[in-house]
Design a protein around this motif. Structure first.
Motif, PDB file in Angstrom:
ATOM      1  N   PRO A   1       0.839  -1.209   0.000  1.00 34.40           N
ATOM      2  CA  PRO A   1       0.000   0.000   0.000  1.00 34.40           C
ATOM      3  C   PRO A   1       0.871   1.255   0.000  1.00 34.40           C
ATOM      4  CG  PRO A   1      -0.603  -1.527   1.774  1.00 34.40           C
ATOM      5  CD  PRO A   1       0.722  -1.966   1.255  1.00 34.40           C
ATOM      6  N   ILE A   2       0.589   2.164  -0.913  1.00 30.64           N
ATOM      7  CA  ILE A   2       1.337   3.419  -0.971  1.00 30.64           C
ATOM      8  C   ILE A   2       0.379   4.564  -1.273  1.00 30.64           C
ATOM      9  CG2 ILE A   2       3.456   2.301  -1.768  1.00 30.64           C
ATOM     10  CD1 ILE A   2       2.839   3.359  -4.564  1.00 30.64           C
ATOM     11  N   ALA A   3       0.836   5.771  -0.999  1.00 34.21           N
ATOM     12  CA  ALA A   3       0.087   6.978  -1.344  1.00 34.21           C
ATOM     13  C   ALA A   3       0.850   7.690  -2.452  1.00 34.21           C
ATOM     14  CB  ALA A   3      -0.051   7.885  -0.128  1.00 34.21           C
ATOM     15  N   SER A   4       0.182   7.939  -3.574  1.00 35.24           N
ATOM     16  CA  SER A   4       0.831   8.617  -4.694  1.00 35.24           C
ATOM     17  C   SER A   4       1.026  10.089  -4.363  1.00 35.24           C
ATOM     18  CB  SER A   4      -0.004   8.467  -5.967  1.00 35.24           C
ATOM     19  OG  SER A   4      -1.252   9.132  -5.817  1.00 35.24           O
ATOM     20  N   GLU A   5       1.790  10.766  -5.205  1.00 35.50           N
ATOM     21  CA  GLU A   5       2.091  12.175  -4.954  1.00 35.50           C
ATOM     22  C   GLU A   5       0.848  13.058  -5.027  1.00 35.50           C
ATOM     23  OE1 GLU A   5       6.424  13.275  -6.337  1.00 35.50           O
ATOM     24  OE2 GLU A   5       5.476  12.047  -7.881  1.00 35.50           O
ATOM     25  N   ASP A   6      -0.193  12.582  -5.738  1.00 32.87           N
ATOM     26  CA  ASP A   6      -1.437  13.358  -5.803  1.00 32.87           C
ATOM     27  C   ASP A   6      -2.435  12.938  -4.730  1.00 32.87           C
ATOM     28  OD1 ASP A   6      -2.271  10.906  -6.690  1.00 32.87           O
ATOM     29  OD2 ASP A   6      -2.797  11.557  -8.717  1.00 32.87           O
ATOM     30  N   GLY A   7      -1.970  12.097  -3.771  1.00 29.01           N
ATOM     31  CA  GLY A   7      -2.811  11.721  -2.641  1.00 29.01           C
ATOM     32  C   GLY A   7      -3.650  10.479  -2.840  1.00 29.01           C
ATOM     33  N   GLN A   8      -3.542   9.823  -3.988  1.00 31.85           N
ATOM     34  CA  GLN A   8      -4.334   8.626  -4.253  1.00 31.85           C
ATOM     35  C   GLN A   8      -3.705   7.413  -3.577  1.00 31.85           C
ATOM     36  OE1 GLN A   8      -4.490   7.462  -8.372  1.00 31.85           O
ATOM     37  NE2 GLN A   8      -6.287   6.149  -8.099  1.00 31.85           N
ATOM     38  N   ASN A   9      -4.542   6.568  -2.957  1.00 30.10           N
ATOM     39  CA  ASN A   9      -4.059   5.334  -2.344  1.00 30.10           C
ATOM     40  C   ASN A   9      -4.010   4.221  -3.384  1.00 30.10           C
ATOM     41  OD1 ASN A   9      -3.770   6.465   0.193  1.00 30.10           O
ATOM     42  ND2 ASN A   9      -5.823   5.871   0.862  1.00 30.10           N
ATOM     43  N   LEU A  10      -2.870   3.560  -3.480  1.00 27.99           N
ATOM     44  CA  LEU A  10      -2.656   2.497  -4.453  1.00 27.99           C
ATOM     45  C   LEU A  10      -2.104   1.254  -3.761  1.00 27.99           C
ATOM     46  CD1 LEU A  10      -0.711   4.572  -7.157  1.00 27.99           C
ATOM     47  CD2 LEU A  10      -3.144   3.996  -7.237  1.00 27.99           C
ATOM     48  N   ILE A  11      -2.230   0.120  -4.440  1.00 30.20           N
ATOM     49  CA  ILE A  11      -1.534  -1.099  -4.046  1.00 30.20           C
ATOM     50  C   ILE A  11      -0.593  -1.449  -5.189  1.00 30.20           C
ATOM     51  CG2 ILE A  11      -1.698  -3.495  -3.305  1.00 30.20           C
ATOM     52  CD1 ILE A  11      -3.025  -1.648  -1.386  1.00 30.20           C
ATOM     53  N   GLN A  12       0.703  -1.342  -4.939  1.00 33.61           N
ATOM     54  CA  GLN A  12       1.708  -1.688  -5.944  1.00 33.61           C
ATOM     55  C   GLN A  12       2.176  -3.117  -5.680  1.00 33.61           C
ATOM     56  OE1 GLN A  12       3.190   0.186  -8.650  1.00 33.61           O
ATOM     57  NE2 GLN A  12       3.867  -1.912  -9.064  1.00 33.61           N
ATOM     58  N   TYR A  13       2.176  -3.949  -6.722  1.00 29.31           N
ATOM     59  CA  TYR A  13       2.556  -5.351  -6.570  1.00 29.31           C
ATOM     60  C   TYR A  13       3.963  -5.596  -7.123  1.00 29.31           C
ATOM     61  CZ  TYR A  13      -2.152  -6.561  -5.090  1.00 29.31           C
ATOM     62  OH  TYR A  13      -3.324  -6.648  -4.379  1.00 29.31           O
ATOM     63  N   PHE A  14       4.748  -6.356  -6.349  1.00 36.20           N
ATOM     64  CA  PHE A  14       6.112  -6.715  -6.721  1.00 36.20           C
ATOM     65  C   PHE A  14       6.259  -8.238  -6.701  1.00 36.20           C
ATOM     66  CE2 PHE A  14       6.420  -2.492  -4.941  1.00 36.20           C
ATOM     67  CZ  PHE A  14       7.412  -1.849  -5.673  1.00 36.20           C
ATOM     68  N   VAL A  15       6.990  -8.777  -7.677  1.00 36.08           N
ATOM     69  CA  VAL A  15       7.293 -10.207  -7.690  1.00 36.08           C
ATOM     70  C   VAL A  15       8.730 -10.408  -7.209  1.00 36.08           C
ATOM     71  CG1 VAL A  15       7.627 -12.256  -9.132  1.00 36.08           C
ATOM     72  CG2 VAL A  15       5.665 -10.777  -9.519  1.00 36.08           C
ATOM     73  N   PRO A  16       8.949 -11.335  -6.256  1.00 37.20           N
ATOM     74  CA  PRO A  16      10.304 -11.580  -5.749  1.00 37.20           C
ATOM     75  C   PRO A  16      11.067 -12.597  -6.592  1.00 37.20           C
ATOM     76  CG  PRO A  16       8.730 -12.861  -4.483  1.00 37.20           C
ATOM     77  CD  PRO A  16       7.926 -12.091  -5.511  1.00 37.20           C
ATOM     78  N   TYR A  17      12.341 -12.312  -6.810  1.00 37.19           N
ATOM     79  CA  TYR A  17      13.249 -13.230  -7.502  1.00 37.19           C
ATOM     80  C   TYR A  17      14.493 -13.409  -6.639  1.00 37.19           C
ATOM     81  CZ  TYR A  17      10.376 -12.192 -11.613  1.00 37.19           C
ATOM     82  OH  TYR A  17       9.329 -12.037 -12.486  1.00 37.19           O
ATOM     83  N   LEU A  18      15.005 -14.631  -6.593  1.00 37.88           N
ATOM     84  CA  LEU A  18      16.239 -14.877  -5.855  1.00 37.88           C
ATOM     85  C   LEU A  18      17.389 -14.245  -6.623  1.00 37.88           C
ATOM     86  CD1 LEU A  18      17.608 -16.260  -3.425  1.00 37.88           C
ATOM     87  CD2 LEU A  18      17.970 -18.254  -4.908  1.00 37.88           C
ATOM     88  N   SER A  19      18.013 -13.246  -6.026  1.00 35.84           N
ATOM     89  CA  SER A  19      19.116 -12.545  -6.673  1.00 35.84           C
ATOM     90  C   SER A  19      20.459 -13.149  -6.289  1.00 35.84           C
ATOM     91  CB  SER A  19      19.084 -11.065  -6.293  1.00 35.84           C
ATOM     92  OG  SER A  19      20.203 -10.384  -6.800  1.00 35.84           O
ATOM     93  N   ALA A  20      20.603 -13.518  -5.015  1.00 37.20           N
ATOM     94  CA  ALA A  20      21.865 -14.100  -4.544  1.00 37.20           C
ATOM     95  C   ALA A  20      21.613 -14.815  -3.230  1.00 37.20           C
ATOM     96  CB  ALA A  20      22.925 -13.017  -4.355  1.00 37.20           C
ATOM     97  N   ILE A  21      22.446 -15.821  -2.959  1.00 36.42           N
ATOM     98  CA  ILE A  21      22.367 -16.511  -1.670  1.00 36.42           C
ATOM     99  C   ILE A  21      23.705 -17.166  -1.380  1.00 36.42           C
ATOM    100  CG2 ILE A  21      21.484 -18.670  -2.664  1.00 36.42           C
ATOM    101  CD1 ILE A  21      19.802 -19.012  -0.100  1.00 36.42           C
ATOM    102  N   GLN A  22      24.132 -17.092  -0.134  1.00 36.37           N
ATOM    103  CA  GLN A  22      25.287 -17.827   0.363  1.00 36.37           C
ATOM    104  C   GLN A  22      24.884 -18.481   1.676  1.00 36.37           C
ATOM    105  OE1 GLN A  22      28.519 -14.835   0.484  1.00 36.37           O
ATOM    106  NE2 GLN A  22      29.586 -16.103  -1.021  1.00 36.37           N
ATOM    107  N   ILE A  23      25.096 -19.785   1.769  1.00 37.42           N
ATOM    108  CA  ILE A  23      24.781 -20.526   2.983  1.00 37.42           C
ATOM    109  C   ILE A  23      26.061 -21.150   3.521  1.00 37.42           C
ATOM    110  CG2 ILE A  23      23.562 -22.516   3.937  1.00 37.42           C
ATOM    111  CD1 ILE A  23      21.280 -21.962   2.065  1.00 37.42           C
ATOM    112  N   PHE A  24      26.443 -20.742   4.732  1.00 28.08           N
ATOM    113  CA  PHE A  24      27.598 -21.293   5.430  1.00 28.08           C
ATOM    114  C   PHE A  24      27.096 -22.126   6.604  1.00 28.08           C
ATOM    115  CE2 PHE A  24      29.097 -17.455   3.382  1.00 28.08           C
ATOM    116  CZ  PHE A  24      30.381 -17.762   2.949  1.00 28.08           C
TER     117      PHE A  24
END
Length: 315
Positions: free
Chosen positions: A73-96
């Motif tokens: 949920p975000i508020a745009s610069e003109d005051g409108q409430n929006l829901i912006q959707y993001f998809v997650p991708y594995l960018s990097a991982i190190q497991i010790f």
């Protein structure tokens, strides 16, 4: 997963993003006998109860986000409430892991063991520095590099898995699909616990925007992409490394929150994500970026996505 579409007056858009993209993993507790066996270098503070999560449960928290996107949920610069959707991708991982965990995991499959043995034997006559140099540059089609016996370190532990994504955003698969693929040859990616991992274990998630609700005129700043950095070890559990961020409250003993300790972005062309009037968002972004940069330098890691994001910012 139910999403509250309202943006609190006290919550900035950046805080909303950090909050809504923080994974939560179900919490479990170690027995007292198991807790006494923990690596004291990694867990110097004795706690009455030691909680942990299993990596498989952590990846499950990304299932819905990988399929439909994480709603922010975000508020745009003109005051409108929006829901912006993001998809997650594995960018990097190190497991010790610890030596005992590494020994068990080495017996996962004969094919992995044979590959490791032949790799080790082929460089048995090289000097220590040559081996380390070659290891730092080694790669495979999957982007995986496994650590052999010559590069063990008591504090870092044994590198069980390393993966760095190099494909373009359009050529990537969502995080849960990538994890499933990697787990076929690295079963510990599902079975390991956070208490088994050294403080050097981490992952980076690339978040790419897909759409917003309600739809309408495209805001250029809603095309911003983010990189979040998360520790995977219980060593930092309960520590909020971003002092300016107020993480979601969770019921004690129910789940473990993994808020980002580092952050990078690109395509940030306006002030939608820097909406705090006092400039705290800008300071927070700079601080989180600095921490991410320092983390990679300490581990001597070349993170492809991070370098690309920085190149886009300064190019």
């Amino acid at each position: 997963m139910l999403i509250d579409n309202k943006v609190s007056m006290q919550t900035t858009n950046l805080e909303s993003f950090l909050d809504r993209t923080t994974p939560l993993a179900p919490s479990q507790f170690l027995s007292k006998s198991e807790a006494r066996k923990l690596n004291k270098l990694w867990h110097p503070c004795e706690r009455e109860k030691v909680d942990y999560f299993v990596l498989a449960d952590l990846w499950s928290s990304f299932d819905e986000w990988s399929a439909y996107g994480a709603g922010v949920p975000i508020a745009s610069e003109d005051g409108q409430n929006l829901i912006q959707y993001f998809v997650p991708y594995l960018s990097a991982i190190q497991i010790f892991t610890s030596s005992s965990s590494a020994n068990c995991l080495r017996e996962e499959t004969d094919s992995v063991s044979e590959t490791r043995d032949s790799f080790s034997d082929s460089f048995s006559d090289e000097s220590e520095s040559e081996k380390l140099s070659r290891w730092e540059g080694c790669s495979s089609e999957e982007g995986i590099c496994e650590l052999d016996l010559w590069h063990q370190n008591d504090r870092l532990g044994n590198l069980y898995l390393e993966y760095f994504e190099r494909s373009s955003p359009y050529g990537r698969v969502p995080l849960t699909d990538k994890i499933s693929s990697l787990a076929q040859s690295h079963q510990g990616l599902m079975s390991l616990r956070s208490v088994d991992l050294s403080p050097a274990s981490w992952m980076a998630i690339a978040w790419y925007p897909i759409y917003h609700i309600p739809t309408g005129r495209t805001n250029r700043d809603l095309q911003t992409c983010f990189l979040t950095y998360h520790t995977l070890s219980s060593s930092f559990q309960g520590m909020n490394m971003d002092l300016n961020h107020r993480p979601r409250k969770t019921k004690e003993g129910k789940s473990i929150s993994l808020p980002p300790f580092g952050l990078a972005s690109y395509k940030m062309q306006g002030d939608v994500w820097l909406s705090d009037e006092n400039g705290l968002d800008r300071e927070r972004m700079a601080s989180l970026l600095s921490v991410a940069d320092s983390w990679l330098k300490q581990l001597r890691v070349q993170h492809h996505d991070f370098n690309y994001f920085m190149g886009m910012r300064h190019g």
